[in-house]
Design an enzyme around this catalytic site. Structure first.
Site, PDB file in Angstrom:
ATOM      1  N   SER A  81       7.045  -3.343   1.559  1.00  0.00           N
ATOM      2  CA  SER A  81       8.247  -4.039   1.174  1.00  0.00           C
ATOM      3  C   SER A  81       7.742  -5.055  -0.006  1.00  0.00           C
ATOM      4  O   SER A  81       8.328  -5.448  -0.855  1.00  0.00           O
ATOM      5  CB  SER A  81       8.799  -4.921   2.317  1.00  0.00           C
ATOM      6  N   GLU A 123      -3.486   4.722   1.060  1.00  0.00           N
ATOM      7  CA  GLU A 123      -3.714   3.443   0.514  1.00  0.00           C
ATOM      8  C   GLU A 123      -5.002   3.152   0.251  1.00  0.00           C
ATOM      9  O   GLU A 123      -5.683   2.802  -0.857  1.00  0.00           O
ATOM     10  CB  GLU A 123      -3.152   2.286   1.264  1.00  0.00           C
TER      11      GLU A 123
HETATM   12  O1  DER Z   1       0.701  -0.899   5.400  1.00  0.00           O
HETATM   13  C1  DER Z   1       0.241  -1.642   4.790  1.00  0.00           C
HETATM   14  O2  DER Z   1      -0.968  -1.946   4.579  1.00  0.00           O
HETATM   15  C2  DER Z   1       1.335  -2.055   3.984  1.00  0.00           C
HETATM   16  O3  DER Z   1       0.479  -2.609   2.955  1.00  0.00           O
HETATM   17  C3  DER Z   1       2.097  -3.239   4.537  1.00  0.00           C
HETATM   18  O4  DER Z   1       1.745  -3.310   6.019  1.00  0.00           O
HETATM   19  C4  DER Z   1       2.381  -4.483   4.035  1.00  0.00           C
HETATM   20  O5  DER Z   1       3.515  -4.949   4.323  1.00  0.00           O
HETATM   21  P1  DER Z   1       4.750  -5.601   3.847  1.00  0.00           P
HETATM   22  O6  DER Z   1       5.962  -4.548   3.961  1.00  0.00           O
HETATM   23  O7  DER Z   1       4.732  -6.963   4.455  1.00  0.00           O
HETATM   24  O8  DER Z   1       4.386  -5.582   2.253  1.00  0.00           O
END
Ligand code: DER
Length: 223
Positions: free
Chosen positions: A30, A105
């Site tokens: 998000s 990622e």
């Molecule tokens: O899955 C991950 O590592 C994402 O970066 C996510 O966990 C980050 O969370 P957010 O929706 O609070 O940015």
């Protein structure tokens, strides 16, 4: 606590680091979504960049926003990657994978000359591990893999989505592993990677990250 817009502030701040002509690793989550919305505006204003998405959900949003995409058949190394995190510790090691995209990622983030992590204040912690550690595992024999992971001192729970087992973009499962505390994340990561059936862990260690932290509208840069 009132819903603040710190994720938006952190996401938009990261776009300032993007220069014309760059190739960008696009993270997931998000906070990254706010970065993508701002990046889409800059592209409409003429910014010339290409992105590699770290999940199908990021790919879909980038396409909707008109952000040009490419892949590793065309790009040997990314200039910059921008990603979120679930936890950031005092040595700037990360715990990631809350969104289920940790494998792609890590591939994208590791391929970048520079990695910027965007978080709100709640993600900055003294020690990793309050958040269950996501570990991506092959579906075949996942119960055996889980038992071997449990021997490291955790309780692995298979991730579900609407009562179905969650399947990652890569066709694998995710075990959310609750450790009491992760004192030596670099050792735990290596111990996990030695277990056959483990694809990747949500521990992002020693990646030389810069972290943009937004707290009540204020920006802090950690490096
Ligand atoms: O899955 C991950 O590592 C994402 O970066 C996510 O966990 C980050 O969370 P957010 O929706 O609070 O940015």
């Amino acid at each position: 606590e009132p819903k603040n817009n710190d994720k938006q502030i952190a996401g938009e701040e990261a776009v300032k680091f993007i220069k014309d002509g760059m190739t960008i690793g696009l993270g997931s989550g998000s906070t990254v979504n706010w970065m993508l919305k701002k990046l889409g505006e800059r592209v409409k204003e003429g910014l010339n960049i290409k992105g590699i998405p770290s999940s199908l959900k990021t790919e879909r949003l980038a396409n909707e926003l008109g952000i040009p995409l490419t892949d590793f058949s065309e790009v040997a190394q990314l200039d910059l990657a921008i990603d979120g995190a679930d936890e950031v510790d005092s040595r700037l090691n990360l715990l990631k994978g809350g969104g289920g995209s940790l494998v792609r990622e890590k591939i994208v983030d590791m391929a970048a000359k520079e990695l910027i992590i965007i978080v709100d204040r709640s993600k900055v912690v003294p020690q990793l591990g309050a958040f269950p550690l996501p570990v991506e595992v092959l579906p075949f024999g996942w119960e055996l893999t889980a038992r071997n992971i449990a021997k490291l001192g955790c309780e692995p729970i298979i991730r579900k989505k609407e009562d179905q087992v969650f399947v990652s973009d890569n066709g694998n499962y995710i075990l959310d592993c609750k450790f009491s505390a992760i004192k030596q994340p670099e050792i735990l990561h290596e111990d996990l990677k030695r277990i056959v059936g483990v694809v990747e862990t949500g521990l992002f260690i020693g990646m030389g990250v810069k972290v943009i932290v937004a707290k009540n509208g204020e920006i802090e840069l950690l490096k």
